[in-house]
Write a protein that holds these residues in place. Structure first.
Motif, PDB file in Angstrom:
ATOM      1  N   VAL A   6       0.862  -1.178   0.000  1.00 38.73           N
ATOM      2  CA  VAL A   6       0.000   0.000   0.000  1.00 38.73           C
ATOM      3  C   VAL A   6       0.901   1.231   0.000  1.00 38.73           C
ATOM      4  N   PHE A   7       0.615   2.149  -0.908  1.00 31.45           N
ATOM      5  CA  PHE A   7       1.405   3.377  -0.953  1.00 31.45           C
ATOM      6  C   PHE A   7       0.513   4.600  -0.885  1.00 31.45           C
ATOM      7  N   CYS A   8       1.012   5.648  -0.215  1.00 28.76           N
ATOM      8  CA  CYS A   8       0.250   6.889  -0.097  1.00 28.76           C
ATOM      9  C   CYS A   8       0.419   7.749  -1.338  1.00 28.76           C
ATOM     10  N   SER A   9       1.466   7.521  -2.093  1.00 32.37           N
ATOM     11  CA  SER A   9       1.716   8.348  -3.267  1.00 32.37           C
ATOM     12  C   SER A   9       2.586   7.595  -4.266  1.00 32.37           C
ATOM     13  N   SER A  10       2.600   8.107  -5.493  1.00 34.19           N
ATOM     14  CA  SER A  10       3.434   7.478  -6.513  1.00 34.19           C
ATOM     15  C   SER A  10       4.909   7.637  -6.171  1.00 34.19           C
ATOM     16  N   LYS A  11       5.203   8.669  -5.396  1.00 33.00           N
ATOM     17  CA  LYS A  11       6.566   8.892  -4.940  1.00 33.00           C
ATOM     18  C   LYS A  11       7.039   7.717  -4.076  1.00 33.00           C
ATOM     19  N   CYS A  12       6.190   7.302  -3.160  1.00 35.56           N
ATOM     20  CA  CYS A  12       6.515   6.166  -2.314  1.00 35.56           C
ATOM     21  C   CYS A  12       6.586   4.881  -3.128  1.00 35.56           C
ATOM     22  N   ARG A  13       5.662   4.717  -4.058  1.00 33.94           N
ATOM     23  CA  ARG A  13       5.654   3.511  -4.884  1.00 33.94           C
ATOM     24  C   ARG A  13       6.937   3.408  -5.692  1.00 33.94           C
ATOM     25  N   ARG A  14       7.311   4.505  -6.311  1.00 36.25           N
ATOM     26  CA  ARG A  14       8.545   4.526  -7.114  1.00 36.25           C
ATOM     27  C   ARG A  14       9.767   4.263  -6.262  1.00 36.25           C
ATOM     28  N   SER A  15       9.809   4.911  -5.102  1.00 35.83           N
ATOM     29  CA  SER A  15      10.971   4.781  -4.225  1.00 35.83           C
ATOM     30  C   SER A  15      11.201   3.333  -3.813  1.00 35.83           C
ATOM     31  N   MET A  16      10.106   2.646  -3.532  1.00 41.46           N
ATOM     32  CA  MET A  16      10.249   1.284  -3.047  1.00 41.46           C
ATOM     33  C   MET A  16      10.450   0.283  -4.176  1.00 41.46           C
ATOM     34  N   LEU A  17       9.614   0.384  -5.204  1.00 42.84           N
ATOM     35  CA  LEU A  17       9.611  -0.659  -6.224  1.00 42.84           C
ATOM     36  C   LEU A  17      10.639  -0.442  -7.321  1.00 42.84           C
ATOM     37  N   ILE A  18      10.904   0.803  -7.646  1.00 44.18           N
ATOM     38  CA  ILE A  18      11.807   1.071  -8.762  1.00 44.18           C
ATOM     39  C   ILE A  18      13.193   1.451  -8.260  1.00 44.18           C
ATOM     40  N   LEU A  19      13.226   2.348  -7.284  1.00 42.96           N
ATOM     41  CA  LEU A  19      14.519   2.816  -6.802  1.00 42.96           C
ATOM     42  C   LEU A  19      15.081   1.951  -5.674  1.00 42.96           C
ATOM     43  N   ASN A  20      14.203   1.093  -5.107  1.00 44.69           N
ATOM     44  CA  ASN A  20      14.628   0.199  -4.025  1.00 44.69           C
ATOM     45  C   ASN A  20      15.287   0.935  -2.870  1.00 44.69           C
ATOM     46  N   ARG A  21      14.666   2.011  -2.469  1.00 45.30           N
ATOM     47  CA  ARG A  21      15.231   2.803  -1.391  1.00 45.30           C
ATOM     48  C   ARG A  21      14.876   2.214  -0.032  1.00 45.30           C
ATOM     49  N   ASP A  22      15.738   2.495   0.915  1.00 46.57           N
ATOM     50  CA  ASP A  22      15.472   2.119   2.290  1.00 46.57           C
ATOM     51  C   ASP A  22      14.767   3.289   2.973  1.00 46.57           C
ATOM     52  N   PRO A  23      13.538   3.079   3.465  1.00 42.69           N
ATOM     53  CA  PRO A  23      12.785   4.176   4.091  1.00 42.69           C
ATOM     54  C   PRO A  23      13.569   4.888   5.190  1.00 42.69           C
ATOM     55  N   LYS A  24      14.395   4.167   5.893  1.00 44.46           N
ATOM     56  CA  LYS A  24      15.159   4.755   6.990  1.00 44.46           C
ATOM     57  C   LYS A  24      16.204   5.748   6.502  1.00 44.46           C
ATOM     58  N   LYS A  25      16.552   5.617   5.228  1.00 50.14           N
ATOM     59  CA  LYS A  25      17.596   6.483   4.692  1.00 50.14           C
ATOM     60  C   LYS A  25      17.043   7.610   3.816  1.00 50.14           C
ATOM     61  N   VAL A  26      15.722   7.664   3.725  1.00 47.57           N
ATOM     62  CA  VAL A  26      15.112   8.708   2.912  1.00 47.57           C
ATOM     63  C   VAL A  26      14.640   9.833   3.824  1.00 47.57           C
TER      64      VAL A  26
END
Ligand SMILES: [Zn+2]
Length: 54
Positions: free
Chosen positions: A27-47
């Protein structure tokens, strides 16, 4: 429900729900979050924009 990436509360009608082929869903609140997780594979703790408001 809560955003899988940033942990923010997100209303069902605003949520972006992504289903993976293995049956897992995100579940994502925004496309920004979706992209960050699925495409950019970012760690939430480091964003830095994650959990800015507590
Ligand atoms: Zn989010």
């Amino acid at each position: 429900m809560k955003c899988t990436f940033c942990g923010d509360e997100v209303k069902i009608h605003k949520a972006i729900i992504y289903y993976q082929s293995n049956g897992k869903s995100y579940v994502f609140c925004s496309s920004k979050c979706r992209r960050s997780m699925l495409i950019l594979n970012r760690d939430p703790k480091k964003v830095k924009w994650v959990n800015k408001n507590g």
